[in-house]
Design an enzyme around this catalytic site. Structure first.
Site, PDB file in Angstrom:
ATOM      1  N   ALA A  21      13.136  23.116  17.673  1.00 54.17           N
ATOM      2  CA  ALA A  21      12.457  22.273  16.519  1.00 54.17           C
ATOM      3  C   ALA A  21      14.481  21.705  15.608  1.00 54.17           C
ATOM      4  O   ALA A  21      14.905  21.156  15.259  1.00 54.17           O
ATOM      5  CB  ALA A  21      11.948  23.145  15.590  1.00 54.17           C
ATOM      6  N   VAL A  22      14.995  23.694  14.949  1.00 56.90           N
ATOM      7  CA  VAL A  22      16.249  22.994  13.542  1.00 56.90           C
ATOM      8  C   VAL A  22      17.931  21.484  15.122  1.00 56.90           C
ATOM      9  O   VAL A  22      18.098  21.124  14.884  1.00 56.90           O
ATOM     10  CB  VAL A  22      16.921  23.683  13.628  1.00 56.90           C
ATOM     11  N   ARG A  67      21.431  43.240  12.435  1.00 59.90           N
ATOM     12  CA  ARG A  67      21.015  43.390  11.087  1.00 59.90           C
ATOM     13  C   ARG A  67      22.807  43.678  10.688  1.00 59.90           C
ATOM     14  O   ARG A  67      23.724  44.857  11.552  1.00 59.90           O
ATOM     15  CB  ARG A  67      20.869  44.611  10.736  1.00 59.90           C
ATOM     16  N   ALA A  74     -12.136  48.362  15.652  1.00 59.37           N
ATOM     17  CA  ALA A  74     -11.504  49.531  14.623  1.00 59.37           C
ATOM     18  C   ALA A  74     -12.235  50.085  13.570  1.00 59.37           C
ATOM     19  O   ALA A  74     -12.872  49.801  12.798  1.00 59.37           O
ATOM     20  CB  ALA A  74     -10.258  49.738  14.305  1.00 59.37           C
ATOM     21  N   ASP A 107       5.233  39.841   5.790  1.00 64.88           N
ATOM     22  CA  ASP A 107       4.936  40.518   4.477  1.00 64.88           C
ATOM     23  C   ASP A 107       5.922  39.251   3.298  1.00 64.88           C
ATOM     24  O   ASP A 107       6.752  39.499   2.495  1.00 64.88           O
ATOM     25  CB  ASP A 107       6.072  41.683   4.356  1.00 64.88           C
ATOM     26  N   GLY A 127      14.705  41.291  12.384  1.00 67.05           N
ATOM     27  CA  GLY A 127      13.896  41.590  13.705  1.00 67.05           C
ATOM     28  C   GLY A 127      13.594  40.364  14.333  1.00 67.05           C
ATOM     29  O   GLY A 127      13.622  39.559  13.313  1.00 67.05           O
ATOM     30  N   ARG A 183       6.260  47.767   8.255  1.00 63.86           N
ATOM     31  CA  ARG A 183       7.175  49.383   7.182  1.00 63.86           C
ATOM     32  C   ARG A 183       6.077  49.571   6.062  1.00 63.86           C
ATOM     33  O   ARG A 183       5.775  50.472   5.631  1.00 63.86           O
ATOM     34  CB  ARG A 183       8.422  48.799   7.529  1.00 63.86           C
ATOM     35  N   ASP A 234      13.180  38.532   4.904  1.00 60.51           N
ATOM     36  CA  ASP A 234      13.352  38.409   3.569  1.00 60.51           C
ATOM     37  C   ASP A 234      14.584  39.268   3.447  1.00 60.51           C
ATOM     38  O   ASP A 234      15.534  39.044   2.443  1.00 60.51           O
ATOM     39  CB  ASP A 234      13.074  39.102   3.093  1.00 60.51           C
ATOM     40  N   THR A 279       8.891  36.782  11.336  1.00 58.55           N
ATOM     41  CA  THR A 279       9.029  38.321  11.265  1.00 58.55           C
ATOM     42  C   THR A 279       8.021  38.363  11.480  1.00 58.55           C
ATOM     43  O   THR A 279       6.724  37.366  11.229  1.00 58.55           O
ATOM     44  CB  THR A 279       9.538  38.909   9.859  1.00 58.55           C
ATOM     45  N   ASP A 286       6.328  40.631  10.337  1.00 56.94           N
ATOM     46  CA  ASP A 286       5.396  41.322   9.588  1.00 56.94           C
ATOM     47  C   ASP A 286       4.451  40.856   8.418  1.00 56.94           C
ATOM     48  O   ASP A 286       3.892  41.492   7.750  1.00 56.94           O
ATOM     49  CB  ASP A 286       6.073  42.614   8.645  1.00 56.94           C
TER      50      ASP A 286
HETATM   51  O1  F6P Z   1      10.394  43.382  12.285  1.00 56.02           O
HETATM   52  C1  F6P Z   1       9.946  43.785  11.705  1.00 56.02           C
HETATM   53  C2  F6P Z   1       9.806  45.076  11.988  1.00 56.02           C
HETATM   54  O2  F6P Z   1       9.378  45.332  13.613  1.00 56.02           O
HETATM   55  C3  F6P Z   1       8.928  46.377  11.217  1.00 56.02           C
HETATM   56  O3  F6P Z   1       7.154  46.201  11.650  1.00 56.02           O
HETATM   57  C4  F6P Z   1       9.746  47.741  11.856  1.00 56.02           C
HETATM   58  O4  F6P Z   1       9.759  48.808  10.961  1.00 56.02           O
HETATM   59  C5  F6P Z   1      11.417  47.319  11.884  1.00 56.02           C
HETATM   60  O5  F6P Z   1      11.338  46.128  12.279  1.00 56.02           O
HETATM   61  C6  F6P Z   1      11.801  48.243  13.211  1.00 56.02           C
HETATM   62  O6  F6P Z   1      12.668  47.150  13.404  1.00 56.02           O
HETATM   63  P1  F6P Z   1      13.914  47.970  14.612  1.00 56.02           P
HETATM   64  O7  F6P Z   1      13.717  48.853  15.133  1.00 56.02           O
HETATM   65  O8  F6P Z   1      14.448  46.605  14.964  1.00 56.02           O
HETATM   66  O9  F6P Z   1      14.934  48.232  13.438  1.00 56.02           O
END
Ligand code: F6P
Length: 323
Positions: free
Chosen positions: A22-23, A72, A187, A130, A11, A172, A103, A126, A128
């Site tokens: 930068a690279v 991907r 919130a 994560d 993503g 996710r 990851d 990313t 996320d």
């Molecule tokens: O990049 C991470 C992320 O945004 C997650 O938070 C989300 O679940 C996922 O990618 C969605 O990815 P895509 O719709 O590009 O497959």
């Protein structure tokens, strides 16, 4: 080392362009050529590879997305796919690779390093946040601010109509984005996968809010919450309580775009310089990370370690302040 490749994978996230810049510029500074590999590992398999000079990365530090595009790539999960990729590296005289991504992208990088001895360095990109081994990933800060501003906008209309909103934030398997955006957006409750959600507890939050004089409320729901997505949560609450006329907003992919914040630009820039340094120093199978403001190098495998930064205290603060 005379020539290296850079690719973005998985993503996209705001700041990836700053990382590519930068690279490229750090590589050029050290007298090595940098080749841009398009559409992630797919471009490596297809040989979709072009030389990037310092001027090719002008005017991109402020742009979201990735000029190299991303994908991907399923064939890369197979041994044969990686053998083709290794052959392409040789054919294009690539002595090393910088992989900017999440990851999942690191599995490919580690396999290239282990199976074919190709020097690979990862840069965490990313929204996320994560990835283990780093306090922050490139893109998280921008996405967090985007989500916060969206919550601010929703609060205006929620207040005007005395409404309850369920706002779904990406993530996710990780509630970092939801937690920070929820706390920053004020919130009333934040539902994240790291903490078990009881629908009865959310109903209690809404009832207490009403009793305390709140006419509108916002509940942030992480995409991967155990109680389901924002639509599922709103339906469950409608079925079990008097809160039947609520609204749901899914922020979705708008959180992935936009001009990166200063934090993400600086993070990506520092990491890019460090990634090139690491390759030149003979490192491989590692990722750059940031820990307590310092740029560090850690094993790629640490990316899969569960992030230890789930902050119970932050969630508690959000819940106290949402009353
Ligand atoms: O990049 C991470 C992320 O945004 C997650 O938070 C989300 O679940 C996922 O990618 C969605 O990815 P895509 O719709 O590009 O497959």
């Amino acid at each position: 080392m005379k020539r290296i490749g850079v690719l973005t994978s998985g993503g996209d996230s705001p700041g990836m362009n700053a990382g590519i810049r930068a690279v490229v510029r750090a590589g050029t500074y050290h007298g090595i050529e940098v080749m841009g590999i398009h559409r992630g590992y797919q471009g490596l398999l297809d040989g979709d590879i072009t030389l990037l000079g310092p001027r090719d990365v002008s005017g991109i530090i402020n742009r979201g997305g990735t000029i190299l595009r991303t994908a991907r790539c399923k064939p890369f999960y197979e041994v044969e796919g990686r053998a083709t990729a290794a052959a392409q590296m040789t054919a294009h005289y690539l002595d090393g690779l910088v992989v900017i991504g999440g990851d999942g992208s690191y599995h490919g990088a580690l396999a290239l390093h282990e199976e074919h001895g190709i020097p690979c360095i990862g840069m965490p990109g990313t929204i996320d946040n994560d990835i283990g081994g780093t306090d922050y990933t490139i893109g998280f800060d921008t996405a967090m601010n985007t989500a916060m501003k969206a919550i601010d906008n929703l609060r205006d209309t929620a207040a005007s109509h005395d409404r309850i909103f369920f706002v779904e934030v990406m993530g996710r398997e990780c509630g970092q984005l939801a937690m920070i955006a929820g706390l920053a957006g004020g919130a009333e409750d934040i539902l994240i996968p790291e903490s078990l959600t009881e629908i009865s507890d959310v109903i209690a939050v809404l009832r207490n809010g009403r009793a305390a004089g709140k006419s509108s409320m916002i509940i942030v729901v992480a995409e991967g919450d155990d109680a389901g997505d924002a639509f599922a949560v709103s339906k469950a609450i409608a079925a079990e309580s008097e809160f039947k006329d609520t609204r749901v907003t899914v922020l979705g992919h708008l959180q992935r775009g936009g001009s990166p914040t200063a934090f993400d630009r600086v993070l990506a820039s520092r990491m890019g310089v460090h990634a090139v340094d690491a390759l030149l120093q003979g490192e491989s199978g590692k990722m750059v990370g940031i820990q307590s403001q310092d740029i560090v190098l850690c094993p790629l495998a640490s990316a899969w370690e569960k992030k230890s930064s789930f902050d119970e205290d932050m969630l508690r603060a959000a819940r106290i302040l949402g009353t």
